[in-house]
Design a protein around this motif. Structure first.
Motif, PDB file in Angstrom:
ATOM      1  N   GLN A 425      85.762 -17.712 -17.689  1.00  0.00           N
ATOM      2  CA  GLN A 425      86.630 -18.940 -17.405  1.00  0.00           C
ATOM      3  C   GLN A 425      86.341 -19.674 -16.153  1.00  0.00           C
ATOM      4  O   GLN A 425      86.325 -20.792 -15.877  1.00  0.00           O
ATOM      5  N   THR A 426      86.702 -18.899 -15.044  1.00  0.00           N
ATOM      6  CA  THR A 426      86.638 -19.510 -13.734  1.00  0.00           C
ATOM      7  C   THR A 426      85.277 -19.846 -13.450  1.00  0.00           C
ATOM      8  O   THR A 426      85.319 -21.073 -12.887  1.00  0.00           O
ATOM      9  N   GLU A 427      84.273 -19.371 -13.754  1.00  0.00           N
ATOM     10  CA  GLU A 427      82.936 -19.773 -13.416  1.00  0.00           C
ATOM     11  C   GLU A 427      82.742 -21.180 -14.197  1.00  0.00           C
ATOM     12  O   GLU A 427      82.116 -21.932 -13.670  1.00  0.00           O
ATOM     13  N   GLN A 428      82.938 -20.961 -15.453  1.00  0.00           N
ATOM     14  CA  GLN A 428      82.992 -22.247 -16.219  1.00  0.00           C
ATOM     15  C   GLN A 428      83.553 -23.366 -15.440  1.00  0.00           C
ATOM     16  O   GLN A 428      83.210 -24.630 -15.304  1.00  0.00           O
ATOM     17  N   GLU A 429      84.833 -23.211 -14.981  1.00  0.00           N
ATOM     18  CA  GLU A 429      85.762 -24.361 -14.621  1.00  0.00           C
ATOM     19  C   GLU A 429      85.168 -25.143 -13.356  1.00  0.00           C
ATOM     20  O   GLU A 429      85.031 -26.094 -13.014  1.00  0.00           O
ATOM     21  N   ILE A 430      84.437 -23.922 -12.448  1.00  0.00           N
ATOM     22  CA  ILE A 430      83.854 -24.504 -11.234  1.00  0.00           C
ATOM     23  C   ILE A 430      82.463 -24.945 -11.328  1.00  0.00           C
ATOM     24  O   ILE A 430      81.801 -25.258 -10.393  1.00  0.00           O
ATOM     25  N   GLY A 431      81.875 -24.653 -12.609  1.00  0.00           N
ATOM     26  CA  GLY A 431      80.510 -25.101 -12.791  1.00  0.00           C
ATOM     27  C   GLY A 431      79.539 -24.064 -12.425  1.00  0.00           C
ATOM     28  O   GLY A 431      78.498 -24.588 -12.134  1.00  0.00           O
ATOM     29  N   ILE A 432      79.967 -22.748 -12.027  1.00  0.00           N
ATOM     30  CA  ILE A 432      78.671 -22.125 -11.760  1.00  0.00           C
ATOM     31  C   ILE A 432      78.255 -21.020 -12.935  1.00  0.00           C
ATOM     32  O   ILE A 432      77.412 -20.193 -12.720  1.00  0.00           O
ATOM     33  N   LEU A 433      78.742 -21.128 -14.198  1.00  0.00           N
ATOM     34  CA  LEU A 433      78.467 -20.381 -15.130  1.00  0.00           C
ATOM     35  C   LEU A 433      77.073 -20.457 -15.576  1.00  0.00           C
ATOM     36  O   LEU A 433      76.631 -21.682 -15.992  1.00  0.00           O
ATOM     37  N   THR A 434      76.334 -19.537 -15.735  1.00  0.00           N
ATOM     38  CA  THR A 434      74.885 -19.536 -16.058  1.00  0.00           C
ATOM     39  C   THR A 434      74.733 -18.695 -17.409  1.00  0.00           C
ATOM     40  O   THR A 434      75.675 -17.983 -17.799  1.00  0.00           O
ATOM     41  N   ASP A 435      73.706 -19.365 -18.127  1.00  0.00           N
ATOM     42  CA  ASP A 435      73.269 -18.345 -19.170  1.00  0.00           C
ATOM     43  C   ASP A 435      73.042 -16.982 -19.103  1.00  0.00           C
ATOM     44  O   ASP A 435      73.623 -16.061 -19.915  1.00  0.00           O
ATOM     45  N   GLU A 436      72.484 -16.447 -18.077  1.00  0.00           N
ATOM     46  CA  GLU A 436      72.123 -15.074 -17.849  1.00  0.00           C
ATOM     47  C   GLU A 436      73.684 -14.341 -17.705  1.00  0.00           C
ATOM     48  O   GLU A 436      73.893 -13.307 -18.147  1.00  0.00           O
ATOM     49  N   LEU A 438      76.482 -15.383 -18.743  1.00  0.00           N
ATOM     50  CA  LEU A 438      77.186 -15.396 -19.993  1.00  0.00           C
ATOM     51  C   LEU A 438      76.902 -14.065 -20.945  1.00  0.00           C
ATOM     52  O   LEU A 438      77.705 -13.355 -21.472  1.00  0.00           O
ATOM     53  N   GLN A 439      75.287 -14.063 -20.892  1.00  0.00           N
ATOM     54  CA  GLN A 439      74.924 -13.013 -21.777  1.00  0.00           C
ATOM     55  C   GLN A 439      75.149 -11.623 -21.264  1.00  0.00           C
ATOM     56  O   GLN A 439      75.724 -10.640 -22.304  1.00  0.00           O
ATOM     57  N   GLU A 440      75.087 -11.442 -20.153  1.00  0.00           N
ATOM     58  CA  GLU A 440      75.431 -10.237 -19.615  1.00  0.00           C
ATOM     59  C   GLU A 440      76.861  -9.799 -19.752  1.00  0.00           C
ATOM     60  O   GLU A 440      77.342  -8.603 -20.124  1.00  0.00           O
ATOM     61  N   SER A 441      77.628 -10.875 -19.716  1.00  0.00           N
ATOM     62  CA  SER A 441      79.423 -10.461 -19.599  1.00  0.00           C
ATOM     63  C   SER A 441      79.664 -10.352 -21.039  1.00  0.00           C
ATOM     64  O   SER A 441      80.491  -9.420 -21.328  1.00  0.00           O
ATOM     65  N   CYS A 442      79.069 -11.076 -22.202  1.00  0.00           N
ATOM     66  CA  CYS A 442      79.136 -10.793 -23.409  1.00  0.00           C
ATOM     67  C   CYS A 442      78.754  -9.510 -23.998  1.00  0.00           C
ATOM     68  O   CYS A 442      79.410  -8.921 -24.613  1.00  0.00           O
ATOM     69  N   ALA A 443      77.632  -8.941 -23.470  1.00  0.00           N
ATOM     70  CA  ALA A 443      77.079  -7.715 -23.801  1.00  0.00           C
ATOM     71  C   ALA A 443      78.081  -6.713 -23.637  1.00  0.00           C
ATOM     72  O   ALA A 443      78.282  -5.740 -23.813  1.00  0.00           O
TER      73      ALA A 443
END
Length: 633
Positions: A425-436, A438-443
């Motif tokens: 959530q924090t990475e998305q708010e500051i705009g640094i969330l990447t697909d890689e 996201l996938q690693e955290s979801c896994a």
């Protein structure tokens, strides 16, 4: 009154047979049966004694025949040597005179080298063309070939109607044959048989030919072979000397067992006569024993008939003087029970109070027994309910402890999931969330969620408590155990090590076995906490024994169990803990599940343990379970 009436009805006789008749029959039966048994056993013993006497007489007679025949052989052997020496010395006059002082000397025949008679010395004249007995062929043939017999060797032969003993030797191209008449010797056997017309003696040579037979003299004058008779097959061929054997009189070699089965039986025994290489045979007709047994049976039957008569008379007297008063007593009690008090008072005055006291005492005792049984049954039911409640409490306590354990295990996975979700959530708010990322955290979130789901499944399966036999892998059972107890053991710094035989499968009650292991590991955990050992460990070992049984060992280093109480730890309500900490039913429940539920056994012992260089004691629980199969259910 109803109870008394019930007892009296039970005392009444069957309408078909009166009490008096029943007692009379029993008296006759119990007197007659022992007499019959004694008669049968006595007849058997007497018959066996007669058979023993028969064996003794056979042995004595065979020993006598052996001794007489041995003595006779030595006399004949000595005489043949004397005649042999006279012939060798050329003193034929002495040979001729020998017929005067030796009555059993029969002939002395001089033959040429080919065995043809040249001169005959005897008491009577013989034709010049004398034909020698074929039995002499084995005696003369070696001499014709230039060989010599052992000096004094004696042979059996026949001449006309006489049974002879013969000796032959070769001297200066001449063959000399000496014969002796054996009939006077054999005739003395009749002396030993004159008292028993059913007994006979036979002498058989090594060819199976009769040399002598006391029953039939013609047997020794023909070529009948003893080896073809059933007497030889059944009584001599496979029997030991002096052993008396029974056989059918007319049975012959090759006959079936049933042929001659109804014929008269004979008894036979034999002995070897080594000097002549003969056998002596003694035979007895079965009439000897049968007639004796018939007399014994007749006497026994007469005694039994007399016993029946006396027993019947005695039973009648007893029934008239003893049973009739008892019948009247029962009748009066019955009348009193059904309310006919007047009839009771008229007929019974003395016997009624005694018998009534007995009935009242019995009724009082019966009521007390019923009351005690009902009280005891209530106590048993109460104890059973209490025990079931305590066991249920034990299970609930174990479940509560596991729930706390699961909650402890869930803290780390839930913390990881929360951290990962907040980070995304924090990475998305500051705009640094990447697909890689996201996938690693979801896994990682999915892995932790699967772990939580697996823990829930293990606990749900344990709580469900299916009580059906199934086939399961031992390693999966241990993995479930570790998942359920991991947090609890970890919180107390207790290590759990497992050793499971590879690919081992168990067919049985999975949840019961899991409950057993949970209780044993929990018991080890409590012991380790109490001893405050620094290096705390519990080990589980599961393997298949050589006898195809499942062996489970649960071991700890918690100080072991005191020898004074180790034999009591499986008893219900026995515990070394404070009442607030234990009910004393955990190990008792384990014992019941193993022994009664699974048909196995469980033992415990204290052993020495060595870990990290230090020595301590520990307890080892050993469970042995049969390796069942679906086909055995």
């Amino acid at each position: 009154m109803s109870r008394v009436k019930l007892i009296v009805l039970r005392l009444q006789m069957d309408r078909g047979v009166t009490f008096r008749q029943d007692i009379r029959r029993k008296l006759i039966f119990f007197a007659l049966v022992p007499m019959v048994l004694i008669g049968i056993v006595g007849s058997i013993l007497i018959y066996q004694a007669e058979e023993t006497l028969l064996v003794s007489e056979h042995t004595r007679l065979l020993r006598t025949v052996e001794k007489l025949t041995g003595d006779y052989y030595r006399r004949v052997h000595l005489f043949f040597n004397v005649v042999h020496n006279k012939i060798v010395q050329g003193d034929m006059t002495a040979v001729q005179n020998g017929f005067d002082f030796a009555p059993f000397l029969y002939t002395v025949i001089q033959m040429d080298a080919q065995g043809h008679p040249e001169h005959i010395y005897s008491r009577q004249s013989f034709p010049k063309t004398l034909k020698l007995d074929p039995h002499l062929t084995p005696l003369l043939q070696p001499l014709i070939q230039g060989k010599q017999h052992k000096r004094g060797a004696v042979f059996f032969c026949k001449e006309a109607h006489k049974m002879l003993l013969a000796h032959a030797f070769r001297h200066r191209d001449k063959i000399y044959l000496i014969t002796a008449d054996s009939e006077p010797f054999f005739d003395q056997f009749q002396y030993f048989l004159q008292k028993d017309r059913h007994r006979s003696i036979s002498i058989i040579n090594n060819k199976g030919t009769y040399v002598y037979d006391s029953r039939d003299a013609n047997l020794s004058r023909n070529e009948r072979s003893f080896y073809e008779e059933g007497a030889y097959v059944m009584g001599v061929e496979h029997s030991k000397p002096y052993h008396v054997q029974e056989y059918p009189a007319h049975n012959q070699r090759g006959d079936s067992f049933w042929k001659g089965f109804l014929d008269e039986d004979y008894y036979i025994s034999y002995a070897h006569i080594p000097d002549f290489d003969w056998i002596a045979v003694v035979r007895d007709s079965a009439d000897t024993l049968d007639s004796y047994l018939s007399k014994v049976l007749i006497i026994g039957i007469v005694l039994i008939l007399i016993t029946i008569l006396l027993t019947t008379i005695s039973a009648q007297i007893i029934s008239n003087h003893i049973i009739i008063p008892v019948e009247r007593l029962i009748k009066n009690i019955n009348a009193f029970a059904v309310g006919k008090e007047k009839e009771h008072q008229e007929e019974t005055k003395v016997s009624y109070p005694i018998f009534m006291n007995l009935l009242e005492s019995f009724e009082t005792m019966r009521r007390k027994i019923i009351a005690r049984e009902e009280k005891l049954r209530g106590q048993i039911n109460s104890n059973r309910k209490m025990q079931e409640q305590l066991i249920q409490q034990e299970k609930l306590a174990a479940m509560g402890e596991m729930i706390g354990n699961i909650a402890h295990q869930w803290r780390q996975p839930l913390s990881v999931i929360s951290t990962l979700a907040t980070g995304l959530q924090t990475e998305q708010e500051i705009g640094i969330l990447t697909d890689e990322n996201l996938q690693e955290s979801c896994a990682q979130i999915n892995d932790n969620a699967q772990y939580l789901s697996g823990t829930i499944d293990d606990f749900r399966q344990f709580i469900k408590g299916d009580h059906e036999k199934q086939r399961f892998k031992a390693q999966e059972l241990v993995d479930t155990l570790q998942n359920l107890l991991k947090g609890q053991l970890k919180s107390h710094q207790i290590s759990l090590t497992t050793t499971v035989e590879k690919d081992l499968e168990i067919y049985g009650y999975r949840n019961d076995l899991l409950q057993i292991l949970i209780n044993l590991v929990g018991n080890a955990k409590d012991a380790l906490i109490e001893t405050q050992e620094e290096d705390r460990s519990v080990g589980i070992d599961i393997r298949l024994s050589d006898s195809r049984e499942i062996v489970i060992r649960v071991q700890d280093n918690g100080g072991g169990i005191d020898d004074a109480i180790i034999h009591r730890i499986f008893e219900p309500y026995f515990t070394t803990k404070h009442k607030s900490q234990g009910t004393g039913l955990g190990l008792h429940m384990v014992h019941r599940l193993v022994v009664e539920g699974m048909g196995g056994s469980i033992d415990v012992e204290t052993i020495e343990c060595t870990k990290a260089g230090s020595r301590t004691q520990g307890a080892v629980f050993t469970i042995v379970l049969p390796q069942g199969s679906e086909s055995s259910d």
